[in-house]
Design a protein around this motif. Structure first.
Motif, short mmCIF file in Angstrom:
data_model
loop_
_atom_site.label_atom_id
_atom_site.label_comp_id
_atom_site.label_asym_id
_atom_site.label_seq_id
_atom_site.Cartn_x
_atom_site.Cartn_y
_atom_site.Cartn_z
N TYR A 34 0.85 -1.19 0.00
CA TYR A 34 0.00 0.00 0.00
C TYR A 34 0.89 1.24 0.00
O TYR A 34 1.81 1.36 0.80
CB TYR A 34 -0.93 0.02 1.22
N GLN A 36 1.06 5.32 0.36
CA GLN A 36 0.34 6.46 0.94
C GLN A 36 0.29 7.60 -0.08
O GLN A 36 1.30 8.00 -0.63
CB GLN A 36 1.05 6.94 2.21
N LEU A 43 -4.86 5.43 0.47
CA LEU A 43 -4.02 4.25 0.33
C LEU A 43 -4.29 3.62 -1.03
O LEU A 43 -5.42 3.31 -1.37
CB LEU A 43 -4.31 3.22 1.43
N LEU A 45 -3.16 0.48 -3.57
CA LEU A 45 -2.49 -0.80 -3.68
C LEU A 45 -1.71 -0.85 -4.98
O LEU A 45 -2.24 -0.61 -6.05
CB LEU A 45 -3.51 -1.94 -3.64
#
Length: 112
Positions: A34, A36, A43, A45
Motif C-alpha cells: 500500500y 500512501q 491508500l 495498492l
C-alpha cells in the motif's frame, strides 16, 4: 532468481583443514504494498517487482594439536542489496568465531 556457489576443502597437512565456500544470487521478487497518497483514496495498492542480489563468503581453518586438543576459526561475510518499493536495504554482515578445545586430566574437557 539465479544462484551459484562453490566450496573448496583442502587438507594441507594431517593436522590442518581449510574450507572456503561462497554463494552469489541475483534476481527479482514481486509483491504488493500500500502506497500512501495525498489524493483520495489515501491508500493505493500497487504491485512492484524489486531487484534482489547478494553474496556470502565463509573461510574456516581447523588445527589438531593432539587427539585431545584442537583449535578452529572461521570468518563469514554476507552482503545483501534489496529494493522494496520506496526503500532500499544494503546490509553487510561480518562474523568471526574462534574455538579452542582441550582435555585436562582424564575427566575434564574445556572449550572456550
Amino acid at each position: 532468481m539465479a544462484q551459484s556457489g562453490f566450496r573448496i576443502d583442502w587438507d594441507p597437512s594431517a593436522a590442518n583443514r581449510l574450507t572456503l565456500q561462497g554463494d552469489f544470487y541475483s534476481g527479482d521478487i514481486g509483491g504488493q504494498y500500500y502506497f500512501q497518497s495525498l489524493d483520495p483514496p489515501s491508500l493505493v495498492l500497487q504491485s512492484r517487482r524489486s531487484d534482489v542480489e547478494g553474496a556470502n563468503l565463509l573461510g574456516r581453518w581447523a588445527h589438531e594439536f593432539s587427539p585431545v586438543s584442537d583449535v578452529s576459526a572461521q570468518v563469514y561475510y554476507d552482503r545483501t542489496d534489496r529494493e522494496f518499493g520506496v526503500a532500499r536495504e544494503i546490509r553487510d554482515t561480518i562474523d568471526f568465531d574462534a574455538q579452542h578445545h582441550f582435555q585436562a586430566g582424564d575427566r575434564h574437557e574445556f572449550v572456550w
